[in-house]
Enzyme design. Structure first.
Site, PDB file in Angstrom:
ATOM      1  N   HIS A 167       0.697  -1.124  -0.022  1.00  0.00           N
ATOM      2  CA  HIS A 167       0.048   0.075  -0.041  1.00  0.00           C
ATOM      3  C   HIS A 167       0.886   1.380  -0.114  1.00  0.00           C
ATOM      4  O   HIS A 167       0.366   2.471  -0.108  1.00  0.00           O
ATOM      5  CB  HIS A 167      -1.010   0.079   1.229  1.00  0.00           C
ATOM      6  CG  HIS A 167      -2.158  -1.142   1.390  1.00  0.00           C
ATOM      7  ND1 HIS A 167      -3.015  -1.318   0.199  1.00  0.00           N
ATOM      8  CD2 HIS A 167      -2.227  -1.985   2.128  1.00  0.00           C
ATOM      9  CE1 HIS A 167      -3.765  -2.221   0.466  1.00  0.00           C
ATOM     10  NE2 HIS A 167      -3.280  -3.092   1.527  1.00  0.00           N
ATOM     11  N   ASP A 201      -2.117 -10.684  -2.572  1.00  0.00           N
ATOM     12  CA  ASP A 201      -2.811  -9.954  -1.445  1.00  0.00           C
ATOM     13  C   ASP A 201      -4.379  -9.608  -1.663  1.00  0.00           C
ATOM     14  O   ASP A 201      -4.563  -9.189  -2.788  1.00  0.00           O
ATOM     15  CB  ASP A 201      -2.190  -8.767  -0.928  1.00  0.00           C
ATOM     16  CG  ASP A 201      -2.758  -8.328   0.420  1.00  0.00           C
ATOM     17  OD1 ASP A 201      -1.777  -8.530   1.494  1.00  0.00           O
ATOM     18  OD2 ASP A 201      -3.719  -7.843   0.493  1.00  0.00           O
ATOM     19  N   HIS A 203      -5.934  -7.231  -0.559  1.00  0.00           N
ATOM     20  CA  HIS A 203      -6.274  -6.009  -0.736  1.00  0.00           C
ATOM     21  C   HIS A 203      -5.496  -5.518  -2.157  1.00  0.00           C
ATOM     22  O   HIS A 203      -4.525  -5.979  -2.541  1.00  0.00           O
ATOM     23  CB  HIS A 203      -5.845  -4.956   0.144  1.00  0.00           C
ATOM     24  CG  HIS A 203      -6.240  -5.564   1.433  1.00  0.00           C
ATOM     25  ND1 HIS A 203      -6.081  -6.395   2.758  1.00  0.00           N
ATOM     26  CD2 HIS A 203      -7.586  -5.499   1.904  1.00  0.00           C
ATOM     27  CE1 HIS A 203      -6.723  -6.722   3.543  1.00  0.00           C
ATOM     28  NE2 HIS A 203      -7.690  -5.953   3.273  1.00  0.00           N
ATOM     29  N   ASP A 290      -4.003 -13.170   3.202  1.00  0.00           N
ATOM     30  CA  ASP A 290      -5.331 -12.694   3.598  1.00  0.00           C
ATOM     31  C   ASP A 290      -6.546 -13.016   2.719  1.00  0.00           C
ATOM     32  O   ASP A 290      -7.698 -12.568   2.582  1.00  0.00           O
ATOM     33  CB  ASP A 290      -5.577 -11.453   3.864  1.00  0.00           C
ATOM     34  CG  ASP A 290      -4.646 -10.416   3.162  1.00  0.00           C
ATOM     35  OD1 ASP A 290      -4.380 -10.846   2.063  1.00  0.00           O
ATOM     36  OD2 ASP A 290      -4.441  -9.183   3.259  1.00  0.00           O
TER      37      ASP A 290
HETATM   38  C1  SP5 Z   1      -1.079  -5.364   3.763  1.00  0.00           C
HETATM   39  C2  SP5 Z   1      -2.554  -5.340   3.828  1.00  0.00           C
HETATM   40  O1  SP5 Z   1      -3.119  -6.479   3.936  1.00  0.00           O
HETATM   41  N1  SP5 Z   1      -3.308  -4.061   4.716  1.00  0.00           N
HETATM   42  C3  SP5 Z   1      -4.594  -4.152   4.969  1.00  0.00           C
HETATM   43  C4  SP5 Z   1      -4.754  -2.857   5.540  1.00  0.00           C
HETATM   44  C5  SP5 Z   1      -6.514  -2.881   5.952  1.00  0.00           C
HETATM   45  N2  SP5 Z   1      -6.704  -1.694   6.699  1.00  0.00           N
HETATM   46  C6  SP5 Z   1      -8.035  -1.583   6.789  1.00  0.00           C
HETATM   47  C7  SP5 Z   1      -8.838  -2.590   7.380  1.00  0.00           C
HETATM   48  C8  SP5 Z   1     -10.343  -2.271   7.656  1.00  0.00           C
HETATM   49  C9  SP5 Z   1     -10.896  -3.391   8.196  1.00  0.00           C
HETATM   50  N3  SP5 Z   1     -12.433  -2.852   8.074  1.00  0.00           N
HETATM   51  C10 SP5 Z   1     -13.342  -3.600   8.855  1.00  0.00           C
HETATM   52  C11 SP5 Z   1     -13.441  -5.168   8.771  1.00  0.00           C
HETATM   53  C12 SP5 Z   1     -14.160  -5.815   9.540  1.00  0.00           C
HETATM   54  N4  SP5 Z   1     -14.544  -7.317   9.584  1.00  0.00           N
HETATM   55 ZN    ZN Z   2      -4.035  -7.310   2.454  1.00  0.00          ZN
END
Ligand code: SP5
Ligand code: ZN
Length: 347
Positions: A167, A201, A203, A290
């Site tokens: 990110h 990943d 994301h 993930d």
């Molecule tokens: C590297 C990586 O996997 N970064 C991910 C960053 C995510 N950060 C925000 C997470 C937001 C979670 N939202 C709520 C989910 C509730 N189940």
């Molecule tokens: Zn991730």
């Protein structure tokens, strides 16, 4: 050893210094944090038990890091925490004010460390503590050590980078990430020819995409949860393909909520056809774990059986492969997923 042989693993203990007591997600305090030292421990223990050999990283100077990240951001991550504390900031450094891109004239950060933080960081989920810089900087060395082993002929290398990296862009960080290790490794590897970063990943790797957006030497291919449902929400749509000399060297394959093994493996084949067309000399894999059904912040539903299939598909690509750790937050699934995926990859 159930696979074809050991994969060199590069890891060290410096990551432990990045251990924030909480993070802010959707305005709520999350404690313990998702992005924890335990993630690293689970993966390393499982890889050792599976017979892989672990070595420490070499030290690299800042040249390769500065080839990706603005030296001013690197300097902020190195020195900003001390300035923040000197200015009365609390022990856990989290921004509550961000520069908005549509602010008049773009804005600029004042001398205040609070302004500096909101200038370089883009979210509240990436708390910094005293040792965060050391952890991030050590992960850059891990990635470059893994890349150099691949450049020296290892068919596959795994770097246990933590915190994750994809990110982070040229001049911003967030999403649990400080430095973009996969991008640093990929750009360093371009000395030997074209490079592909395949981002697995869940994301979208907005930072990696940005860094190589106009770069024809590095292809970025990503499988990820659809941004209509999943962080980072603003990027990862299928029509983002790069610009200028990099047009066509970015490929996004967003996947619907609850996507399972077979549909995922089909999308991976599409990604691999795209990689074959680009014909890189080296493959860098941003390995988020993930993608499992159990992941607390993911949107896909891969079963344990998917990971050896992913490893086989990567092995079939037939390129020197540098695997770098990104996310993955279902602790019980991390070790088995990493071991299963790496098993087919050794020479
Ligand atoms: C590297 C990586 O996997 N970064 C991910 C960053 C995510 N950060 C925000 C997470 C937001 C979670 N939202 C709520 C989910 C509730 N189940
Ligand atoms: Zn991730």
């Amino acid at each position: 050893m159930s696979g074809r042989g050991p994969v060199p693993v590069v890891a060290d203990d410096t990551h432990r210094r990045h251990d924030p007591p909480f993070e802010l997600n959707a305005g709520q305090s999350v404690s313990p944090v998702w992005e924890s030292p335990a993630r690293h421990d689970r993966i390393l223990t499982a890889l050792r038990d599976a017979g892989h050999r672990v070595s420490a990283p070499d030290e690299f100077d800042d040249a390769a890091l500065h080839a990706v990240h603005d030296p001013d951001m690197v300097a902020f991550l190195r020195d900003g925490y001390t300035a923040w504390r000197d200015a009365g900031g609390p022990e856990v450094m989290i921004a509550d004010t961000f520069r908005h891109p549509r602010m008049g004239g773009g804005g600029r950060p004042s001398a205040s460390p609070f302004a500096q933080l909101g200038w370089w960081c883009f979210d509240t989920a990436t708390p910094l503590v005293e040792g965060s810089f050391a952890a991030g900087r050590s992960s850059v060395d891990i990635a470059l050590t893994a890349a150099s082993l691949a450049a020296d002929g290892a068919p596959a290398v795994y770097g246990l980078t933590r915190p994750p990296g994809h990110h982070a862009g040229m001049d911003y960080f967030g999403g649990f990430c400080l430095f973009n290790h996969a991008a640093v490794a990929a750009r360093w590897l371009t000395a030997g020819g074209r490079v592909t970063v395949l981002d697995l990943d869940v994301h979208h790797g907005n930072g990696t995409q940005d860094i190589f957006w106009r770069d024809p030497a590095v292809q970025y291919v990503s499988l990820h949860g659809d941004p209509d449902h999943l962080y980072p929400f603003f990027t990862g749509f299928a029509d983002e393909v790069g610009e200028g000399p990099g047009r066509g060297t970015t490929r996004n394959l967003p996947l619907g909520q609850g996507t399972g093994d077979d549909a995922y493996l089909d999308a991976l084949q599409v990604a691999i056809e795209e990689i074959d067309r680009f014909a890189p000399t080296t493959l860098v894999v941003s390995l988020g774990l993930d993608t499992t059904a159990e992941d607390p912040i993911g949107s896909l539903a891969l079963s344990p059986a998917a990971y050896p299939r992913i490893g086989e598909a990567l092995s079939d690509v037939g390129l020197p492969t540098v695997v770098l750790q990104e996310g993955g937050y279902a602790l019980d699934r991390l070790g088995p997923s990493a071991v299963a995926l790496l098993a087919p990859l050794a020479g």
